[in-house]
Design an enzyme around this catalytic site. Structure first.
Site, short mmCIF file in Angstrom:
data_model
loop_
_atom_site.label_atom_id
_atom_site.label_comp_id
_atom_site.label_asym_id
_atom_site.label_seq_id
_atom_site.Cartn_x
_atom_site.Cartn_y
_atom_site.Cartn_z
NE ARG A 230 -3.99 1.92 2.33
CZ ARG A 230 -4.31 2.60 3.42
NH1 ARG A 230 -3.69 2.37 4.57
NH2 ARG A 230 -5.26 3.52 3.36
CG HIS B 186 -1.51 5.47 0.08
ND1 HIS B 186 -2.15 5.80 1.24
CD2 HIS B 186 -2.39 4.69 -0.60
CE1 HIS B 186 -3.35 5.25 1.27
NE2 HIS B 186 -3.51 4.55 0.17
CG ASP B 187 6.05 7.32 -3.18
OD1 ASP B 187 6.00 8.54 -2.91
OD2 ASP B 187 7.02 6.80 -3.76
CB VAL C 220 1.23 11.98 -3.53
CG1 VAL C 220 1.45 13.42 -3.09
CG2 VAL C 220 -0.02 11.41 -2.87
CG ASN D 27 -1.12 8.61 3.63
OD1 ASN D 27 -1.55 7.64 3.02
ND2 ASN D 27 -0.44 9.59 3.05
CG HIS E 278 -8.31 -3.56 -1.26
ND1 HIS E 278 -9.33 -2.63 -1.37
CD2 HIS E 278 -7.19 -2.84 -1.04
CE1 HIS E 278 -8.84 -1.41 -1.22
NE2 HIS E 278 -7.53 -1.51 -1.03
CG ASP F 126 -9.57 -12.45 0.74
OD1 ASP F 126 -10.62 -13.05 1.11
OD2 ASP F 126 -8.68 -12.99 0.07
#
Ligand code: HEM
Ligand SMILES: *[C@@H]1O[C@H](CO)[C@@H](O)[C@H](O)[C@H]1NC(C)=O
Ligand SMILES: *[C@@H]1O[C@H](CO)[C@@H](O)[C@H](O)[C@H]1NC(C)=O
Ligand SMILES: *[C@@H]1O[C@H](CO)[C@@H](O)[C@H](O)[C@H]1NC(C)=O
Length: 323
Positions: free
Chosen positions: A65, A69-70, A73, A97, A196, A243
């Site tokens: 993740r 998220h890096d 952005v 975050n 996910h 899951d």
């Protein structure tokens, strides 16, 4: 007349070619980028990821993740790893975050080992890309060659983290547009959502879905409510697996769960709600190998989001701060 228009044409064409060359060479990542400058890179990173996952299986999910998220952005540039400075606010306290992303200590540890092997050579952004791949492989998912050569940002953007990373309340069309804004297709978005298949979410992220949505299996909702009180503020950080079948195995159960209406997040179930994403979800639920090959391609596409290359950015010594 004819010859002068020919020569000005030639000038224009060669200038355009030059521009193209400069642009593509500055944006070029390659799988062998560190093969001579840091031959031990892959084994060093892999052993760090392996020991982190041995200590806690969920960490593989958390590390995957971090890369997402890096990359969302301002590109895959290690910006998420930066702490606050007097010049900018970091991304760690942005809404998607805060109290949620994890694994920074693991990245620090791996960076230290990599610096020992090859000081000042490997970017934090590239370490995140390799760590994401290794996590997927260790948890039973597909392997792929990671493109490298990214450099690290000297700044971060809390506001871009808030704007670019979609929230779990997103509709299908919101998801499509947030990924499209990063140059990723709807197909990529649906394949990447299969991440996910591992990891956990907090009650605050799925409360509305289990109490207020109708597009959810009743008994599944009831089970999840037992550990996620309806009252906002109570039990916000209680965890549930994304899951429900196998949250530490990288497989295609995420999609199988969507078909039986057991997606944990509202945004998950949006991918199978009678809309345009249904057929791709069905195909991944039926064929793990199709999911794996599309996921791999999509991870490479995500890793290509506006990297800093050439002399842009820097190679951070410490992933948490600029040099
Ligand atoms: C499609 C849009 C997406 C949305 C709306 C979304 C949203 C979320 C949310 C709300 C959580 C739980 C956070 C918490 O409650 O603390 C989560 C966890 C997670 N997400 Fe996503 N996500 C998306 C796409 C992705 C992508 C593209 C990846 C990676 C390729 C990814 C990987 C993960 C992983 C592995 C976890 C579990 C992390 C852990 O256990 O520490 N997600 N996501
Ligand atoms: C970083 O700065 C933000 C905004 O000023 C603040 O809310 C947050 O608490 C700071 N985080 C840390 C770890 O200092
Ligand atoms: C803040 O920015 C200034 C000017 O660019 C720079 O000289 C200084 O080192 C920066 N400070 C930090 C803590 O990053
Ligand atoms: C469910 O929806 C109602 C009406 O919009 C709202 O008042 C309530 O806070 C929601 N509950 C949750 C758990 O989201």
């Amino acid at each position: 007349m004819a010859s002068s228009s020919f020569s000005s044409m030639a000038v224009i064409v060669s200038m355009a070619l030059l521009l193209l060359l400069v642009k593509s060479s500055s944006a070029q990542l390659s799988t062998n980028f560190y093969s001579s400058s840091c031959p031990k890179l892959f084994s060093t990173v892999k052993s760090g990821v392996q020991s982190a996952i041995s200590a806690e299986k969920r960490m593989g999910a958390s590390l995957l993740r971090l890369f997402f998220h890096d990359c969302f952005v301002d590109g895959c540039d290690g910006s998420i790893l930066l702490d606050n400075t007097s010049n900018f606010t970091g991304e760690k306290d942005a809404l998607p975050n805060k109290n949620s992303v994890r694994g920074f200590d693991v990245i620090d540890k791996i960076k230290k080992q990599v610096e020992k092997a090859c000081p000042g050579v490997v970017s934090c952004a590239d370490i995140l890309a390799i760590v994401a791949r290794d996590s997927v492989v260790i948890l039973g998912g597909p392997n792929w060659n990671v493109k490298l050569g990214r450099r690290d940002s000297t700044t971060a953007s809390e506001s871009a983290a808030n704007n670019n990373i979609p929230p779990p309340s997103s509709s299908l069309s919101n998801l499509i547009s947030k990924f499209s804004a990063q140059g990723l297709s709807t197909k990529d978005m649906i394949a990447l959502s299969g991440a996910h298949t591992i990891g956990k979410a907090r009650c605050i992220s799925f409360r509305a879905h289990i109490y207020n949505d109708s597009d959810i299996d009743n008994s599944f909702a009831k089970t999840r409510r037992a550990n996620c009180p309806s009252k906002s503020g109570s039990g916000d950080n209680n965890l549930a697996p994304l899951d429900f079948e196998t949250d530490t195995e990288f497989d295609n159960y995420y999609y199988k769960n969507l078909i039986i209406k057991k997606g944990l997040l509202h945004s998950d179930q949006e991918l199978y709600n009678g809309g345009s994403a249904d057929s791709q979800v069905k195909s991944y639920a039926n064929s793990e190998s199709t999911f794996f090959s599309d996921f791999t391609a999509a991870m490479i596409n995500m890793g290509d989001i506006t990297p800093l290359t050439g002399s842009n950015g820097e190679i951070r010594k410490n992933c948490r701060k600029i040099n």
